[in-house]
Scaffold this motif. Structure first.
Motif, PDB file in Angstrom:
ATOM      1  N   THR A  72       0.542  -1.194  -0.069  1.00  0.00           N
ATOM      2  CA  THR A  72      -0.127  -0.291   0.034  1.00  0.00           C
ATOM      3  C   THR A  72       1.114   1.405   0.008  1.00  0.00           C
ATOM      4  OG1 THR A  72      -2.027  -1.177   0.958  1.00  0.00           O
ATOM      5  CG2 THR A  72      -1.655   1.317   1.210  1.00  0.00           C
ATOM      6  N   THR A  73       1.770   1.326   0.618  1.00  0.00           N
ATOM      7  CA  THR A  73       3.011   2.150   0.676  1.00  0.00           C
ATOM      8  C   THR A  73       3.894   2.364  -0.264  1.00  0.00           C
ATOM      9  OG1 THR A  73       4.587   1.329   2.635  1.00  0.00           O
ATOM     10  CG2 THR A  73       2.394   2.583   3.402  1.00  0.00           C
ATOM     11  N   ASN A  74       3.729   1.281  -1.189  1.00  0.00           N
ATOM     12  CA  ASN A  74       4.926   0.837  -1.684  1.00  0.00           C
ATOM     13  C   ASN A  74       5.818   1.298  -1.621  1.00  0.00           C
ATOM     14  OD1 ASN A  74       4.874   0.942  -5.427  1.00  0.00           O
ATOM     15  ND2 ASN A  74       5.923   2.725  -5.398  1.00  0.00           N
ATOM     16  N   LYS A  75       6.804   0.282  -0.736  1.00  0.00           N
ATOM     17  CA  LYS A  75       8.051   0.161  -0.134  1.00  0.00           C
ATOM     18  C   LYS A  75       8.463  -0.200  -0.944  1.00  0.00           C
ATOM     19  CE  LYS A  75       7.625   0.586   5.214  1.00  0.00           C
ATOM     20  NZ  LYS A  75       6.297  -0.131   5.478  1.00  0.00           N
ATOM     21  N   ILE A  76      10.482  -0.133  -1.596  1.00  0.00           N
ATOM     22  CA  ILE A  76      11.170  -0.725  -2.055  1.00  0.00           C
ATOM     23  C   ILE A  76      11.509  -2.415  -1.313  1.00  0.00           C
ATOM     24  CG2 ILE A  76      12.850   0.809  -0.856  1.00  0.00           C
ATOM     25  CD1 ILE A  76      14.145   0.418  -3.580  1.00  0.00           C
ATOM     26  N   THR A  77      11.154  -3.067  -2.131  1.00  0.00           N
ATOM     27  CA  THR A  77      11.542  -4.279  -1.867  1.00  0.00           C
ATOM     28  C   THR A  77      13.363  -4.543  -1.736  1.00  0.00           C
ATOM     29  OG1 THR A  77      12.453  -5.228  -3.875  1.00  0.00           O
ATOM     30  CG2 THR A  77       9.361  -4.905  -2.742  1.00  0.00           C
ATOM     31  N   GLN A  78      13.305  -5.570  -0.288  1.00  0.00           N
ATOM     32  CA  GLN A  78      15.116  -5.877  -0.521  1.00  0.00           C
ATOM     33  C   GLN A  78      15.579  -6.402  -1.433  1.00  0.00           C
ATOM     34  OE1 GLN A  78      15.403  -5.624   2.580  1.00  0.00           O
ATOM     35  NE2 GLN A  78      17.966  -6.086   2.041  1.00  0.00           N
ATOM     36  N   GLU A  79      14.842  -7.113  -2.694  1.00  0.00           N
ATOM     37  CA  GLU A  79      15.436  -7.178  -3.696  1.00  0.00           C
ATOM     38  C   GLU A  79      16.061  -6.137  -4.609  1.00  0.00           C
ATOM     39  OE1 GLU A  79      15.401 -10.608  -7.513  1.00  0.00           O
ATOM     40  OE2 GLU A  79      13.373  -9.487  -6.174  1.00  0.00           O
ATOM     41  N   GLU A  80      14.798  -4.871  -4.474  1.00  0.00           N
ATOM     42  CA  GLU A  80      15.073  -3.615  -5.087  1.00  0.00           C
ATOM     43  C   GLU A  80      16.402  -2.934  -4.720  1.00  0.00           C
ATOM     44  OE1 GLU A  80      10.501  -3.433  -6.987  1.00  0.00           O
ATOM     45  OE2 GLU A  80      10.980  -2.584  -4.878  1.00  0.00           O
ATOM     46  N   CYS A  81      16.172  -2.927  -3.307  1.00  0.00           N
ATOM     47  CA  CYS A  81      17.549  -2.196  -2.750  1.00  0.00           C
ATOM     48  C   CYS A  81      19.128  -3.067  -3.621  1.00  0.00           C
ATOM     49  CB  CYS A  81      17.513  -2.266  -1.279  1.00  0.00           C
ATOM     50  SG  CYS A  81      16.095  -2.117  -0.254  1.00  0.00           S
ATOM     51  N   CYS A  82      19.003  -3.190  -3.963  1.00  0.00           N
ATOM     52  CA  CYS A  82      19.652  -3.785  -4.822  1.00  0.00           C
ATOM     53  C   CYS A  82      22.020  -3.901  -3.641  1.00  0.00           C
ATOM     54  CB  CYS A  82      21.131  -3.308  -5.810  1.00  0.00           C
ATOM     55  SG  CYS A  82      19.599  -3.412  -7.702  1.00  0.00           S
TER      56      CYS A  82
END
Length: 320
Positions: A72-82
């Motif tokens: 809902t808050t569109n948090k960046i995922t752990q994977e996307e954090c690179c």
């Protein structure tokens, strides 16, 4: 967000054979601030910068600071954090109020920690009121006296952004936003406190109340109305954020580097990734390199090809 950004070439400062690093000795610590309306790609750009420079991200989104409601808050995922470390992301109790003062105190500590680790702080998020409170402290000039800021503004034309935000809400619903919010639903919920203020939570209240007492057709209609309201309120949020950015630039005199990402959003797949690199990530990296090291475009292109074990030492010399 494309995971191709994780493959970006890290930035290395050239060490001449003499062993001498030629760079300015800045009087203040350096901080990069990524601004932009919701949905313009701020998080993606922060990761692009964070994978090219030794950096850490300090989140300034007032809803993403809370634990929970990741879709809902569109948090960046752990994977996307690179692998780029993040601060103030999903750390706060969802039931407590997190004020601008709270943010300033915690962000200041996070930035100090990043700087002490000889890394570049990247402040990123759509809550411009938080960023303004941190940087332009009315009581004193504490932040400005310590830090020099490079402002990157990711801009997308509103007609294009409206369409993309609508599509994003649809994707969030497909990923399970309704079920995620349902877990937090309470009959006596206060939508003026904590994470329940997030767009998507109040709008679904009527649907959850009607779930057990309405027929399928009625429930479907109420859900559609709720989703449309989420889209409308998200678009309104983007407009308000843009107005604040204009005010910071035109009234308060913040010197911003405007990065127009509109053409990126007209494309899909690999074409969009290429456009992002050419129009957003690449130019932004050159701006940051000039900010940190006073390098021009040609020097930056040459330096991107370099490799070596001296990255930490070089960055420490260039930023301290």
């Amino acid at each position: 967000m494309s995971l191709s950004m994780c493959q970006q070439t890290p930035f290395f400062l050239h060490i001449p054979q003499s062993g001498t690093v030629h760079c300015r000795q800045p009087p203040k610590e350096k901080v990069v601030v990524v601004l932009g309306a919701t949905g313009t790609g701020k998080s993606r750009l922060s990761i692009d910068i964070g994978t090219r420079f030794p950096a850490e991200v300090v989140n300034s989104d007032k809803m993403q600071v809370y634990e929970g409601l990741d879709i809902t808050t569109n948090k960046i995922t752990q994977e996307e954090c690179c692998g780029v470390p993040h601060h103030l992301l999903g750390e706060i109790d969802p039931n407590m109020d997190f004020t601008a003062t709270n943010f300033c105190n915690m962000a200041s500590l996070a930035i100090k920690s990043v700087v002490n680790n000889r890394r570049l702080p990247i402040i990123v998020g759509g809550s411009n009121s938080f960023i303004e409170a941190l940087i332009d402290d009315k009581d004193n000039d504490k932040f400005r006296s310590k830090y020099e800021c490079c402002f990157l503004w990711v801009d997308v034309s509103m007609p294009m952004l409206d369409s993309c935000l609508s599509d994003r809400v649809d994707r969030m619903v497909e990923r399970g936003m309704v079920d995620e919010v349902r877990k937090m639903f309470r009959l006596n919920a206060n939508y003026s406190r904590g994470i329940r203020r997030a767009i998507g939570v109040p709008e679904l209240d009527r649907y959850f109340r009607a779930e057990s007492s309405s027929d399928d057709k009625t429930r479907a209609r109420i859900l559609e109305e709720a989703i449309n309201m989420i889209k409308f309120n998200t678009s309104k949020l983007a407009c308000r954020q843009m107005e604040k950015i204009y005010r910071l630039r035109d009234v308060k005199g913040w010197k911003m580097h405007r990065i127009d990402a509109t053409d990126v959003f007209r494309r899909r797949g690999r074409e969009a990734d290429k456009a992002w690199e050419n129009l957003v990530a690449g130019p932004s990296a050159m701006i940051v390199s000039r900010f940190l090291y006073n390098f021009g475009p040609m020097e930056y292109r040459n330096l991107r090809a370099l490799r070596g074990p001296l990255m930490g030492t070089a960055v420490a010399a260039a930023t301290h």
